[in-house]
Design a protein around this motif. Structure first.
Motif, PDB file in Angstrom:
ATOM      1  N   ASP A  39       0.498  -4.876  -2.754  1.00 55.61           N
ATOM      2  CA  ASP A  39       0.601  -3.803  -3.756  1.00 55.61           C
ATOM      3  C   ASP A  39       0.961  -2.467  -3.127  1.00 55.61           C
ATOM      4  O   ASP A  39       1.579  -1.620  -3.748  1.00 55.61           O
ATOM      5  CB  ASP A  39      -0.731  -3.631  -4.518  1.00 55.61           C
ATOM      6  N   LYS A  40       0.526  -2.291  -1.876  1.00 54.92           N
ATOM      7  CA  LYS A  40       0.811  -1.022  -1.194  1.00 54.92           C
ATOM      8  C   LYS A  40       2.203  -1.021  -0.572  1.00 54.92           C
ATOM      9  O   LYS A  40       2.585  -0.099   0.129  1.00 54.92           O
ATOM     10  CB  LYS A  40      -0.207  -0.805  -0.072  1.00 54.92           C
ATOM     11  N   GLY A  41       2.942  -2.151  -0.754  1.00 55.71           N
ATOM     12  CA  GLY A  41       4.301  -2.225  -0.218  1.00 55.71           C
ATOM     13  C   GLY A  41       4.341  -2.753   1.209  1.00 55.71           C
ATOM     14  O   GLY A  41       5.382  -2.726   1.862  1.00 55.71           O
ATOM     15  N   GLU A  42       3.188  -3.238   1.705  1.00 56.77           N
ATOM     16  CA  GLU A  42       3.187  -3.801   3.060  1.00 56.77           C
ATOM     17  C   GLU A  42       3.654  -5.252   2.996  1.00 56.77           C
ATOM     18  O   GLU A  42       3.764  -5.821   1.911  1.00 56.77           O
ATOM     19  CB  GLU A  42       1.785  -3.714   3.668  1.00 56.77           C
ATOM     20  N   ASN A  43       3.917  -5.844   4.160  1.00 60.60           N
ATOM     21  CA  ASN A  43       4.461  -7.200   4.165  1.00 60.60           C
ATOM     22  C   ASN A  43       3.662  -8.106   5.099  1.00 60.60           C
ATOM     23  O   ASN A  43       4.185  -8.612   6.090  1.00 60.60           O
ATOM     24  CB  ASN A  43       5.935  -7.083   4.621  1.00 60.60           C
ATOM     25  N   PRO A  44       2.369  -8.305   4.803  1.00 63.65           N
ATOM     26  CA  PRO A  44       1.523  -9.057   5.749  1.00 63.65           C
ATOM     27  C   PRO A  44       1.730 -10.561   5.642  1.00 63.65           C
ATOM     28  O   PRO A  44       2.262 -11.045   4.641  1.00 63.65           O
ATOM     29  CB  PRO A  44       0.115  -8.708   5.263  1.00 63.65           C
ATOM     30  N   LYS A  45       1.315 -11.274   6.680  1.00 63.69           N
ATOM     31  CA  LYS A  45       1.295 -12.751   6.600  1.00 63.69           C
ATOM     32  C   LYS A  45      -0.126 -13.128   6.201  1.00 63.69           C
ATOM     33  O   LYS A  45      -1.086 -12.614   6.791  1.00 63.69           O
ATOM     34  CB  LYS A  45       1.572 -13.355   7.973  1.00 63.69           C
ATOM     35  N   PHE A  46      -0.259 -14.077   5.271  1.00 62.98           N
ATOM     36  CA  PHE A  46      -1.596 -14.459   4.805  1.00 62.98           C
ATOM     37  C   PHE A  46      -2.476 -14.927   5.971  1.00 62.98           C
ATOM     38  O   PHE A  46      -3.646 -14.561   6.062  1.00 62.98           O
ATOM     39  CB  PHE A  46      -1.527 -15.538   3.714  1.00 62.98           C
ATOM     40  N   GLU A  47      -1.867 -15.709   6.896  1.00 58.89           N
ATOM     41  CA  GLU A  47      -2.670 -16.242   8.024  1.00 58.89           C
ATOM     42  C   GLU A  47      -3.249 -15.102   8.862  1.00 58.89           C
ATOM     43  O   GLU A  47      -4.372 -15.207   9.359  1.00 58.89           O
ATOM     44  CB  GLU A  47      -1.836 -17.140   8.965  1.00 58.89           C
ATOM     45  N   ASP A  48      -2.453 -14.017   9.031  1.00 61.40           N
ATOM     46  CA  ASP A  48      -2.945 -12.889   9.837  1.00 61.40           C
ATOM     47  C   ASP A  48      -4.131 -12.224   9.148  1.00 61.40           C
ATOM     48  O   ASP A  48      -5.109 -11.845   9.791  1.00 61.40           O
ATOM     49  CB  ASP A  48      -1.854 -11.817  10.022  1.00 61.40           C
ATOM     50  N   VAL A  49      -4.028 -12.094   7.821  1.00 68.77           N
ATOM     51  CA  VAL A  49      -5.098 -11.423   7.079  1.00 68.77           C
ATOM     52  C   VAL A  49      -6.363 -12.284   7.133  1.00 68.77           C
ATOM     53  O   VAL A  49      -7.462 -11.785   7.376  1.00 68.77           O
ATOM     54  CB  VAL A  49      -4.664 -11.147   5.612  1.00 68.77           C
TER      55      VAL A  49
END
Ligand code: DC
Length: 228
Positions: free
Chosen positions: A166-176
């Motif tokens: 939502d904040k426009g970031e592009n994380p990988k689910f596994e990293d989170v």
């Protein structure tokens, strides 16, 4: 009516701050985000080069504790932002790097004692909703209401993942997910004030609850106490 103090503890990304902010708004109380204070301390150490992914210069951090000025201010929309030495660092402290740094710096006993004293001062007059890991056990052991929130790591990682998208970031689910589990491990295993439920806290597993439902449950608990 007498103003009580409310402690909300639990694992990371459990919805503590949403619940705490909602309660504070409804009751006209002050919300204190203690995680933001550890995050600001970590940001200070990272910016000065005292903490990298591999290292943490404990002695230098210890000597610098007196230079830390952490406070909260409301913006024009009523959002509460975290200030570090007069600078608004609210969005910077939410990055994964600072999240990890906060979890590491919060293992240092002298960092904890400095921030705990500050938190206790903020709660002196009552009317505070404070969220964190050690609020019911160490910071406000006399809080009239203590809530301990839990949810599965996958549910929590998913919530955090969506917030970042939502904040426009592009994380990988596994990293989170990895970050959530790593922080759980550190928060519960550290020697100094590890995360644990206070004996007199009420536990709520919110894995399958919506925000409104949780808020209503918490408000009900607060009302039960306020009317005693
Ligand atoms: O609640 P949060 O995710 O913003 O907290 C960031 C880190 O700070 C978390 O990994 C644990 C630490 N913390 C703590 O040790 N004690 C608190 N009262 C609040 C946070």
């Amino acid at each position: 009516m007498k103003k009580i103090n409310i402690a909300i503890d639990g694992f990371s990304s459990c919805g503590k701050s949403t619940m705490a902010k909602g309660l504070a708004k409804e009751l006209g109380y002050t919300y204190i985000d203690t995680g933001a204070m550890y995050r600001a301390a970590a940001l200070y150490a990272i910016r000065n080069g005292w903490m990298t992914e591999e290292t943490m210069e404990e002695e230098t951090i210890r000597e610098s504790m007196g230079q830390l000025d952490i406070s909260f201010r409301k913006d024009s929309k009523g959002n509460q932002n975290t200030y570090l030495n007069g600078e608004d660092v609210e969005s910077e402290i939410r990055s994964l790097e600072v999240s990890n740094g906060a979890s590491r710096i919060s293992t240092l006993p002298f960092v904890r004692s400095t921030l705990v004293s500050l938190q206790q001062k903020m709660a002196e007059k009552g009317g505070v909703v404070m969220d964190g890991r050690d609020i019911g056990t160490v910071v406000m052991p006399d809080a009239e209401l203590k809530i301990f929130l839990t949810a599965s790591p996958e549910v929590r990682a998913n919530r955090r993942f969506k917030e970042m998208l939502d904040k426009g970031e592009n994380p990988k689910f596994e990293d989170v997910l990895h970050n959530v589990m790593e922080r759980d491990q550190r928060d519960t295993m550290r020697e100094a004030s590890p995360l644990r439920k206070a004996d007199d806290a009420i536990e709520l597993d919110n894995s399958h609850m919506g925000i409104k439902e949780q808020f209503e449950w918490a408000l009900e608990q607060a009302k039960k106490i306020k009317s005693v």
